[in-house]
Design an enzyme around this catalytic site. Structure first.
Site, PDB file in Angstrom:
ATOM      1  N   VAL B 161       8.547   1.813  -2.531  1.00 26.72           N
ATOM      2  CA  VAL B 161       7.487   1.190  -1.577  1.00 26.72           C
ATOM      3  C   VAL B 161       7.442   2.137  -0.222  1.00 26.72           C
ATOM      4  O   VAL B 161       8.389   2.480   0.489  1.00 26.72           O
ATOM      5  CB  VAL B 161       7.877  -0.088  -0.700  1.00 26.72           C
ATOM      6  CG1 VAL B 161       6.907  -0.748  -0.121  1.00 26.72           C
ATOM      7  CG2 VAL B 161       8.339  -0.958  -1.943  1.00 26.72           C
ATOM      8  N   GLY B 162       6.246   2.867  -0.140  1.00 27.21           N
ATOM      9  CA  GLY B 162       6.023   3.910   0.993  1.00 27.21           C
ATOM     10  C   GLY B 162       4.856   4.107   1.571  1.00 27.21           C
ATOM     11  O   GLY B 162       3.955   3.513   0.910  1.00 27.21           O
ATOM     12  N   LEU B 163       4.848   4.713   2.574  1.00 26.84           N
ATOM     13  CA  LEU B 163       3.453   4.944   3.419  1.00 26.84           C
ATOM     14  C   LEU B 163       3.175   6.351   3.330  1.00 26.84           C
ATOM     15  O   LEU B 163       3.695   7.232   3.631  1.00 26.84           O
ATOM     16  CB  LEU B 163       3.826   4.723   5.012  1.00 26.84           C
ATOM     17  CG  LEU B 163       3.158   3.252   5.564  1.00 26.84           C
ATOM     18  CD1 LEU B 163       4.165   2.343   4.903  1.00 26.84           C
ATOM     19  CD2 LEU B 163       3.057   3.555   6.991  1.00 26.84           C
ATOM     20  N   TYR B 164       1.969   6.451   2.633  1.00 21.87           N
ATOM     21  CA  TYR B 164       1.375   7.836   2.315  1.00 21.87           C
ATOM     22  C   TYR B 164      -0.259   7.687   2.747  1.00 21.87           C
ATOM     23  O   TYR B 164      -0.663   6.829   2.640  1.00 21.87           O
ATOM     24  CB  TYR B 164       1.367   8.214   0.934  1.00 21.87           C
ATOM     25  CG  TYR B 164       2.734   8.081   0.525  1.00 21.87           C
ATOM     26  CD1 TYR B 164       3.843   9.072   0.899  1.00 21.87           C
ATOM     27  CD2 TYR B 164       3.191   6.986  -0.227  1.00 21.87           C
ATOM     28  CE1 TYR B 164       5.154   8.922  -0.004  1.00 21.87           C
ATOM     29  CE2 TYR B 164       4.620   6.826  -0.689  1.00 21.87           C
ATOM     30  CZ  TYR B 164       5.496   7.565  -0.267  1.00 21.87           C
ATOM     31  OH  TYR B 164       6.718   7.759  -0.952  1.00 21.87           O
ATOM     32  N   GLN B 181       9.513  16.151  -0.088  1.00 22.79           N
ATOM     33  CA  GLN B 181      10.781  15.269   0.470  1.00 22.79           C
ATOM     34  C   GLN B 181      10.723  13.655   0.330  1.00 22.79           C
ATOM     35  O   GLN B 181      11.862  13.060   0.530  1.00 22.79           O
ATOM     36  CB  GLN B 181      11.037  15.590   1.973  1.00 22.79           C
ATOM     37  CG  GLN B 181      11.826  16.931   2.216  1.00 22.79           C
ATOM     38  CD  GLN B 181      10.746  18.035   1.962  1.00 22.79           C
ATOM     39  OE1 GLN B 181       9.613  17.885   1.956  1.00 22.79           O
ATOM     40  NE2 GLN B 181      11.128  19.244   1.961  1.00 22.79           N
ATOM     41  N   GLU B 224      13.141  -0.899  -0.624  1.00 25.24           N
ATOM     42  CA  GLU B 224      12.527  -1.238   0.683  1.00 25.24           C
ATOM     43  C   GLU B 224      12.459  -2.659   0.841  1.00 25.24           C
ATOM     44  O   GLU B 224      12.425  -3.366   1.962  1.00 25.24           O
ATOM     45  CB  GLU B 224      11.285  -0.465   0.794  1.00 25.24           C
ATOM     46  CG  GLU B 224      11.174   0.912   0.799  1.00 25.24           C
ATOM     47  CD  GLU B 224      11.574   1.820  -0.294  1.00 25.24           C
ATOM     48  OE1 GLU B 224      11.483   1.057  -1.282  1.00 25.24           O
ATOM     49  OE2 GLU B 224      11.765   3.082  -0.048  1.00 25.24           O
ATOM     50  N   GLU B 273      -2.708  14.974  11.992  1.00 21.07           N
ATOM     51  CA  GLU B 273      -1.503  14.373  11.683  1.00 21.07           C
ATOM     52  C   GLU B 273      -0.503  14.123  12.817  1.00 21.07           C
ATOM     53  O   GLU B 273      -0.867  14.462  14.019  1.00 21.07           O
ATOM     54  CB  GLU B 273      -0.782  15.358  10.792  1.00 21.07           C
ATOM     55  CG  GLU B 273      -1.228  15.120   9.241  1.00 21.07           C
ATOM     56  CD  GLU B 273      -0.586  13.749   8.630  1.00 21.07           C
ATOM     57  OE1 GLU B 273       0.228  12.973   9.438  1.00 21.07           O
ATOM     58  OE2 GLU B 273      -0.752  13.607   7.470  1.00 21.07           O
TER      59      GLU B 273
END
Ligand code: ZN
EC number: 4.1.1.-
Lengths: 78, 472
Positions: B161-164, B181, B224, B273
Site C-alpha cells: 500500500v503506497g502513495l505514488y 527504491q 501497511e 515535487e
C-alpha cells in the site's frame, strides 16, 4: 481540434465540460499528454505565452527516457 | 483510537478548530493551489481546508491540507492537538513496536454506494485541477495504491500500500511514477517479466492513519494495513476489491480498480515535487481503470506539494524518522536516542546517539546509509551527542559549529544510490553522500578542548515546571 499550449500539436480534444454549462472545458493533448482547463490563466492556455522552459518538442517525446526501463520477458515466469 | 472513515476525521478536525471551510466561490485554477501554498506560508499549526463552491461544478467538494500541520498530525494519532513534536515522535515509535496488528475484514463498505464500469471518465467523476504552473496536467497525489507480489502472493505483508503520484492522462488512464527504491517498482517488474498486466486498486479520501502507514518506509514484507492498526491501536478495517485479490481501506471515499499495462511507457510529467523542483518529463508506466466506485457526493482529497514545507512534510516527517530510529536501534540498542529525518523526506537525517569509543558516531552514520530508506535518501547524515535534541535545529547547529572539525569529521562516500528525483543527483539516481560527525570526540580520539562543557544553574528543572504552569 485545439492547439496544445505546450507542444503546439493541433490534435487536442475535449475530455470533459463543466457541469455548470459554459464555464469551462478540459482539453487533453494526445501527443505530449498535456491537460488544461480553458478557464486557466493565459500563461497556461495560450501557446505564445506558455513558459518556454516547459515547452515540449513533439520530436523529443519518443526519445524520452523509460522510467523504469521495460525488463526482458523471463520465459519461466509466464 | 480509530477514525471510522475519512469523514469522521474531518468531523474531528472541525470540532478541534482545525478545519476551515471556504464557501466563497473559487476557481479550480489557480485559487485552490494558491490558497494551500499561502496556508503553508503561515506556519506549522494550520487547519485543513474544505472547498464546497468551485466555479463550474455543481456539487464538488475538495478537502486539502488534512494532515498539513503538527496539530493535525497529533489528532491523526488521537493525541491532544498541541502535543509537542518530540512527544509525537516517541509515541509513534512506541506504537510502531506494537506492529503487526491483524486487520479486520468486512464484506461491504460505504464506497459501494455508486458503481461505474462503463464509459468511465475520471475527468467527470473527480474534480481534478492543476497544482503548480509547470505541471503537465492534473494529478492524484494523495491516493493510496494497492498491489500484490506475484512471486509470493500469499505472504500478507508483501501486499503493498503506497502513495505514488499519478497523472490523469485520459478518461480511464493514469500515468504512474515508480521510484526504483519503492515497492511498486518491484511488482511492476515482476508483472512485466511475465508479460502480464499488474492488477492495482487506488483509494482516494482515506482515514489519515492508512495514508501515514502507506507513506512510511516499512520493510518490503511489512504490511501497511497491519501498521495502520498498530498506529491507531485497534485492527484496521479492510474490504476486498472486486477485480483482484487486493484489500481496500473500508473508510475510503472513492475506489479505482485497474491494471498497469505491461510493457507500455508514455510521456508523463513534469510535476512540482517535494524537492522544490519540477521532476522533468519521462516515459512512465500507464494504469488503465476498469471500475470505479464511490460514496454519494464523494469528498475529493488532494494535497498541495511544492517548495518545502508543505503537507507532505508533516505527513511523512515523524513516520520517516521512526523506521530509521528502529533500524539503527536494532544495530546499536544502547546508544541511539532519537532520529530526525524530517527534512525533504530524509535527504537530510539527524541522529542523536551516545558514543562508546572514538569513531563510533561515524559508524552510526554509515549504518544509516545502508538502511532501506537510507539507500534512496539520507544524502547528508548529521550525528550529534545524546544531549542534543535532533528536533531542535538551534541545538543541532550549535553541535555542528562547536564539535565538528572538517579535517576529521566530514566523511564523503562516493557513488551511492539516491532517488532519481534528487535534482542534484548526477546521473539521476547516483550521488556522493556525506556524514558530518558533530559528536564530542572521546578516547582514543583525543582532540579539541571539550573538558569544560557549560552546565546550568541548579534548580532549572523545577523552574521549568513552575513557569510552564504559570504560562498556561
Ligand atoms: Zn501537447
Amino acid at each position: 481540434m485545439h492547439i496544445c499550449p505546450r507542444c503546439e500539436s493541433n490534435r487536442s480534444e475535449v475530455v470533459t465540460r463543466s457541469p455548470v454549462k459554459g464555464a469551462w472545458e478540459v482539453l487533453l493533448c494526445p501527443v505530449c499528454m498535456f491537460t488544461w482547463r480553458t478557464s486557466e490563466p493565459d500563461s497556461i492556455t495560450d501557446p505564445a505565452k506558455y513558459k518556454s522552459a516547459f515547452k515540449v518538442n513533439p520530436e523529443d517525446i519518443p526519445n524520452a527516457a523509460h522510467v523504469p526501463p521495460i525488463p526482458e520477458r523471463v520465459q519461466d515466469r509466464s | 483510537m480509530a477514525y471510522k472513515d475519512f469523514r469522521d476525521f474531518l468531523h474531528t478536525l472541525e470540532k478541534e478548530g482545525q478545519l476551515l471551510t471556504i464557501s466563497d466561490e473559487v476557481k479550480p485554477e489557480p485559487d485552490i493551489a494558491a490558497a494551500n501554498r499561502a496556508l503553508h506560508n503561515l506556519g506549522d499549526k494550520t487547519p485543513a481546508l474544505f472547498f464546497n463552491n468551485i466555479y463550474g461544478y455543481t456539487d464538488a467538494r475538495i478537502a486539502m491540507n488534512v494532515m498539513g500541520s503538527w496539530p493535525n498530525h497529533a489528532l491523526m494519532m488521537g493525541m491532544p492537538k498541541n502535543t509537542p513534536l518530540k512527544e509525537q515522535f516517541f509515541e509513534f515509535a512506541r506504537r510502531y513496536e506494537q506492529f503487526p496488528m491483524p486487520v479486520k475484514r468486512e464484506e461491504t463498505a460505504p464506497f459501494h454506494e455508486v458503481e461505474i464500469t462503463e464509459d468511465i471518465n475520471l475527468f467527470d467523476i473527480l474534480p481534478l485541477f492543476r497544482l503548480n504552473q509547470g505541471d503537465g496536467g492534473f494529478y492524484l497525489d494523495k491516493a493510496i495504491l494497492v498491489s500484490r507480489d506475484l512471486d509470493d502472493p500469499d505472504t500478507y505483508g508483501k501486499q503493498n500500500v503506497g502513495l505514488y503520484r499519478m497523472q490523469v492522462k485520459g478518461k480511464n488512464r493514469l500515468g504512474i511514477q515508480p521510484v526504483p527504491q519503492h515497492d511498486i517498482a518491484i511488482h511492476i517488474r515482476q508483472a512485466e517479466e511475465r508479460g502480464e498486466n499488474l492488477k492495482v486498486a487506488i483509494a482516494l479520501g482515506c482515514e489519515p492513519v492508512i495514508t501515514t502507514a502507506a507513506s512510511t518506509p516499512l520493510l518490503y514484507d511489512q504490511s501497511e494495513y497491519e501498521m495502520a492498526g498498530a498506529i491507531q491501536g485497534e485492527p484496521y478495517c479492510v474490504v476486498k476489491a472486486k477485480d483482484a485479490d487486493l484489500d481496500l481501506p473500508w473508510g475510503a471515499e472513492v475506489i479505482l480498480e485497474g491494471e498497469v499495462l505491461a510493457g507500455e511507457r508514455e510521456y508523463e510529467g513534469p510535476f512540482g515535487e517535494f524537492t522544490g523542483h519540477y521532476s522533468g518529463g519521462r516515459a512512465m508506466p500507464v494504469i488503465q481503470i476498469n471500475r470505479v466506485y464511490h460514496r454519494k457526493q464523494p469528498i475529493f482529497e488532494h494535497l498541495y506539494i511544492g517548495m518545502p514545507w508543505t503537507e507532505t512534510d508533516y505527513m511523512i516527517g515523524v513516520n520517516t524518522s521512526v523506521p530509521l530510529f528502529q533500524q539503527l536501534k536494532d544495530a546499536f540498542p544502547n546508544e541511539i536516542v532519537a532520529v530526525n529525518a524530517m527534512y525533504t523526506h530524509g535527504l537530510v537525517a539527524i541522529i542523536s546517539t551516545k558514543t562508546r569509543y572514538g569513531g563510533f558516531a561515524k559508524a552510526v552514520g554509515m549504518r544509516a546509509l545502508t538502511t532501506p530508506h537510507g539507500l534512496g535518501y539520507c544524502k547528508l547524515v548529521i550525528v550529534v551527542d545524546e544531549d542534543v535534541d535532533p528536533f531542535n535545529l538551534p541545538q543541532v547547529m550549535w553541535a555542528l559549529s562547536t564539535k565538528l572539525h572538517p579535517k576529521h569529521d566530514a566523511v564523503i562516500v562516493p557513488g551511492l544510490s539516491i532517488l532519481p528525483l534528487d535534482p542534484g543527483s548526477d546521473p539521476a539516481g547516483m550521488t556522493h553522500k556525506m556524514i558530518l560527525d558533530a559528536t564530542t570526540p572521546i578516547a582514543p580520539d583525543i582532540r579539541g578542548h571539550y573538558s569544560q562543557p557549560l552546565d546550568s544553574p541548579l534548580g532549572v528543572a523545577e523552574w521549568e515546571e513552575k513557569l510552564s504552569h504559570m504560562l498556561r
